[in-house]
Design a protein around this motif. Structure first.
Motif, mmCIF file in Angstrom:
data_model
loop_
_atom_site.group_PDB
_atom_site.id
_atom_site.type_symbol
_atom_site.label_atom_id
_atom_site.label_comp_id
_atom_site.label_asym_id
_atom_site.label_seq_id
_atom_site.Cartn_x
_atom_site.Cartn_y
_atom_site.Cartn_z
ATOM 1 N N TYR A 223 0.399 -4.014 -2.850
ATOM 2 C CA TYR A 223 -0.544 -2.911 -2.674
ATOM 3 C C TYR A 223 -1.850 -3.121 -3.411
ATOM 4 N N TYR B 131 -8.567 -4.666 0.699
ATOM 5 C CA TYR B 131 -7.191 -4.156 0.685
ATOM 6 C C TYR B 131 -6.515 -4.225 2.044
ATOM 7 N N GLN C 151 -2.661 -5.700 2.501
ATOM 8 C CA GLN C 151 -1.459 -5.050 1.967
ATOM 9 C C GLN C 151 -0.282 -5.192 2.936
ATOM 10 N N ASP D 36 4.147 7.515 3.023
ATOM 11 C CA ASP D 36 3.806 7.711 1.608
ATOM 12 C C ASP D 36 4.109 9.171 1.278
ATOM 13 N N TYR E 283 -2.218 1.795 1.339
ATOM 14 C CA TYR E 283 -1.461 2.157 0.134
ATOM 15 C C TYR E 283 -2.470 2.183 -1.008
ATOM 16 N N SER F 290 1.875 -8.563 -6.604
ATOM 17 C CA SER F 290 2.757 -7.638 -5.901
ATOM 18 C C SER F 290 3.953 -7.297 -6.786
#
Lengths: 487, 390
Positions: free
Chosen positions: B153, B165, B168, B189, B278, B348
């Motif tokens: 993430y 990003y 991810q 999430d 994320y 990670s």
């Protein structure tokens, strides 16, 4: 063998009995209108010790260098514009007042985020607020002295300061101080005996604000921590953007002059500081107590030809304790004591000209404990100090010069109980200890000259002190110059 | 006024007497020796009793439980195992606010239950080096056959591209010895602060396609769900290659990248953002299975509400793993926190290997990410490079 020389740098701020000055210690502000009074007792203000009616002055102080403690700024430049007045009022009452504007610059100031001096108490690191700071401030100091009878006088000395310190780059911390010091006093002046008692009540408040800087966890950039020798003890203040520090205290001092033969000054003060982080989640950040005690005894012999010979002894003790905000436990303790004895001998070849030589020996030691981690540092030191003062006056002009020299004497071994490691220890505590253990020599010169100027009097003074550590090219200097126009 | 020489002499004698007395005091006072010994520290001992307070646990103590003491100020992690009496002992710990995490197992002839417990942000101190006695109440939770085995993430380093990003991914692993199916499984999430709520408040929720047996995952197999299933390993990003990802999120109306060779996850709910991002600092991801994802509707802030009872596995992560306030998942799903990774560090978190069984990894699943996860300096999508513990 290495030793420390605290007295040269830190403790010269405050520890001599003749230099008991709270404002200098806690606020780094010079106030001087009581300096010439016996025991700095405001009740002794009367016609005999009024130096002038009024005067305008400008002073510039410049301290800096590489040989310094981690939290000492690399450069301090203080400028001060002041007006001072003395006057006799009705009914035998006397008044002295001083008003000044200050502009101060501190550069490369690390770890300490506030405007105050380093007191070696548990304090708060402001990691991201370190750097260069500017300060604007004004302070007032007034003295009233009033006759109670032919021999007794009452007096009061009031000091008030407001200032604002700021840093121009992010996160732009803004520190406002508001300080009051009240000193009521009594004085007795007999034919061959004079003594005085002065009480002291003070409250210094400092409010710091910074811009809220919201990361994911809502942290502020002010990462304040209570110090420990090894690691920070607390990091509560990570989410705070407002902090209030309040130092309050009271003290008492006394001075005695027995026929100009025996002079005694003594002083005791107890102060207490509390720190609370405010904003949305007020949280106590701990508190500390500081006790200071000192006395000075001088035996004098006055001869008409040479002047005043003096044999003197003085002792200074400073004791501090820092407490955990929530556990009600002492987490830090310091103990400093110094004793100095010396002799001062005069020589005068002609009226208006005098030479005075002083030699003294100083024994001091310093202990601090980290009661949280169970650590200790103890450093003893001895020092030989010499001073020559030369004065000459005539042709309406006065000239005075001081030459000072001090050097360590190799006695005593430091004791360090620790099992320390990590960046924090290396960056702060190890650097502090290395500084304290270093041998140093001090060379100083001070000059004052006064002469008529357009029908008034102009006083020019300057001083320069160079601190020279052995086995190092690093230096630190204190320089000060002043211009006073006297009416 | 004329001075009387006799009086002056007397006064001088008196002054000398005073001076002598004071000098005696002076020399005696500083010679009092200081105590130059190391002072006692505020360290103390702690004895922690782990109690199974579940309905069937009957307050029995839990032996062989892993007890983790995590200092909030210093970040110290102290770990020990409870003894046969359910007691875990720590010595010489510093006064601080601590998170206490416990993971144990209750084993009977018919079942093996995980027991998790925690005390968050608890100030611990006893004066004078005494021993602190503390009870920690544990709750049971269930272990899962399907696990979130890795989450990447943090995003790629910001130089020269700031805040990348899109690389991810989330990795799912079959920890059991039978083939399972991903069809209709949901990844979502969950909003912070609903730890004690019985619902997941999902900002994003995506579902695997398939009608029941289209996407099998065999024992010991990994499945990678990418944000964008493209090659992120090329300069200037220099991150991971996700061309071989099994699924990807695709937000059609936001100009998202779509790899037509990789099946897209079905969007159930997407409150905001150009993709299912994320958080690079803190978030919680769950995999769950429910009959009707829309049965409970939305909360007042347009978050899809899903029942926690449907959660198969969940992992919560934070940049600061000692900060337990405003937690998203309760102890039955994740009693701890994975992470401790700065944003955009290209690192990670991956589940620890517990053992090997029939040639496949068995990942640790205490439902406590503080214990179960480690940090990888380089993400490993679809595989595992960890050394197998002996």
């Amino acid at each position: 063998m290495k030793r420390m020389t605290f007295l040269i740098l830190i403790f010269t701020l405050c520890l001599f009995a003749q230099d008991i000055n709270n404002e200098r210690l806690f606020l780094d502000i010079d106030t001087d209108i009581t300096d010439a009074l016996p025991g700095r007792n405001p009740a002794f203000l009367h016609r005999e010790n009024i130096p002038f009616n009024y005067a305008f002055s400008y002073r510039l102080r410049h301290d800096g260098g590489e040989d310094r403690l981690p939290y000492t700024p690399a450069l301090k430049r203080y400028q001060n514009l002041g007006v001072t007045a003395y006057t006799e009022m009705e009914n035998g009452m006397f008044f002295a007042g001083r008003f000044s504007y200050r502009y101060e610059q501190r550069r490369d100031k690390l770890f300490l985020h506030n405007a105050e001096n380093y007191l070696d108490m548990p304090f708060y690191f402001g990691d991201s607020t370190s750097g260069g700071f500017d300060l604007n401030g004004i302070d007032w100091n007034v003295i009233f002295s009033y006759p109670l009878s032919a021999r007794w006088r009452a007096g009061v000395d009031v000091f008030y300061n407001v200032d604002e310190q700021f840093k121009t780059v992010f996160p732009k911390p803004n520190i406002k101080r508001n300080d009051v010091h009240l000193r009521p006093a009594l004085a007795y002046q007999g034919e061959s005996l004079q003594f005085g008692v002065t009480a002291s009540f003070f409250r210094y408040r400092e409010l710091m604000n910074t811009r809220k800087y919201v990361l994911e966890q809502g942290r502020s950039p002010v990462f304040m921590r209570i110090r420990g020798l090894d690691r920070p003890v607390l990091t509560y203040a990570q989410t705070s953007e407002e902090r209030l520090q309040s130092i309050g205290g009271n003290g008492i001092s006394a001075n005695l002059d027995l026929g100009g033969i025996l002079l005694l000054e003594t002083f005791y003060e107890r102060s207490h500081a509390e720190i609370v982080d405010g904003a949305s989640y007020p949280e106590a950040q701990g508190n500390w107590d500081l006790d200071r005690f000192s006395w000075r005894l001088a035996l004098r012999k006055t001869t008409r030809r040479s002047g005043i010979s003096e044999l003197f002894f003085e002792q200074h003790i400073r004791k501090g304790n820092g407490f955990h905000p929530t556990l009600d436990q002492r987490i830090y303790a310091l103990y400093y004591r110094a004793m100095e004895g010396g002799i001062s001998l005069p020589y005068s070849s002609s009226p208006g000209e005098s030479l005075n030589a002083t030699i003294s020996y100083l024994i001091e030691d310093y202990k601090r404990e980290d009661n949280f981690f169970g650590l200790l540092q103890y450093v003893p030191a001895h020092m030989l100090r010499m001073e020559i003062n030369y004065k000459i006056s005539g042709m309406k002009a006065d000239f005075e010069m001081d030459l000072q020299y001090a050097e360590d004497i190799c006695i005593g071994e430091p004791v360090v109980y620790s099992d320390l490691s990590g960046d924090y220890y290396a960056g702060i505590s190890a650097a502090e200890l290395a500084y304290y253990l270093k041998d140093r020599r001090e060379l100083g010169v001070e000059m004052r000259i006064g002469f008529p100027f357009y029908g008034r009097r102009l006083l020019i003074d300057g001083s320069y002190t160079n601190i020279i550590p052995q086995d190092s090219d690093a230096r630190f200097h204190y320089a000060e110059t002043g211009l006073t126009f006297v009416f | 006024m004329k001075q009387n020489p006799y009086n002056m002499r007397n006064r001088f004698q008196w002054a000398k007497g005073c001076a002598a007395a004071l000098l005696l005091t002076l020399f005696l006072a500083p010679n009092c020796s200081l105590q130059i010994l190391p002072p006692a520290s505020m360290r103390f001992n702690a004895a922690i009793c782990v109690l199974d307070t579940t309905e069937t646990g009957a307050d029995r103590t839990v032996a062989d439980a892993v007890v983790l003491l995590q200092s909030i100020t210093y970040g110290d992690r102290l770990e020990t195992i409870s003894d046969s009496a359910g007691m875990a002992y720590f010595t010489d710990i510093l006064p601080d606010r601590y998170n206490l995490l416990v993971s144990g197992r209750r084993v009977s002839l018919t079942e093996m239950l995980l027991i998790n417990g925690q005390l968050q942000d608890t100030a611990l101190y006893v004066p004078e080096n005494d021993t602190l006695f503390l009870d920690i109440y544990a709750q049971t939770s269930r272990t899962s056959a399907l696990l979130i085995s890795e989450i990447y993430y943090s995003g790629a380093p910001p130089k020269p591209i700031p805040q990348y990003y899109h690389d991810q991914f989330l990795e799912i692993y079959n920890n059991s010895n039978i083939t399972l199916y991903l069809d209709s499984l949901i990844i979502s999430d969950t909003e912070a602060g609903f730890q004690d709520d019985s619902l997941i408040h999902a900002i994003h929720a995506y579902m695997f396609p398939g009608s029941g047996s289209d996407y099998p995952i065999g024992p010991g197999e990994f499945i990678v769900v990418a944000q964008d299933a493209i090659d992120h390993s090329q300069a200037p990003v220099n991150s991971v290659n996700l061309l071989d990802a099994n699924f990807e999120y695709y937000v059609s109306d936001q100009g998202d990248v779509d790899n037509p060779g990789v099946p897209n996850m079905i969007q159930l709910h997407h409150k905001y953002g150009i993709d299912f991002l994320y958080s690079v600092f803190n978030d919680a991801l769950v995999i769950l299975k429910v009959k009707d994802p829309y049965a409970l509707g939305y909360d007042e802030f347009n978050r899809l509400m899903l029942p926690k009872s449907g959660v198969i596995d969940g992992v919560e992560y934070r940049e600061n793993t000692s900060q337990f306030d405003w937690k998203r998942l309760d102890a039955s799903i994740d009693a701890g926190l994975a992470g401790g990774i700065p944003g955009y560090s290209n690192k990670s978190v991956e589940r620890r290997i517990e053992r090997m069984e029939e040639g496949r990894f068995i990942f640790m699943d205490n439902n406590n990410s503080s214990l179960d996860f480690i940090i990888l300096s380089k993400p490993t999508p679809g595989f595992c490079n960890q050394e197998v513990p002996q």
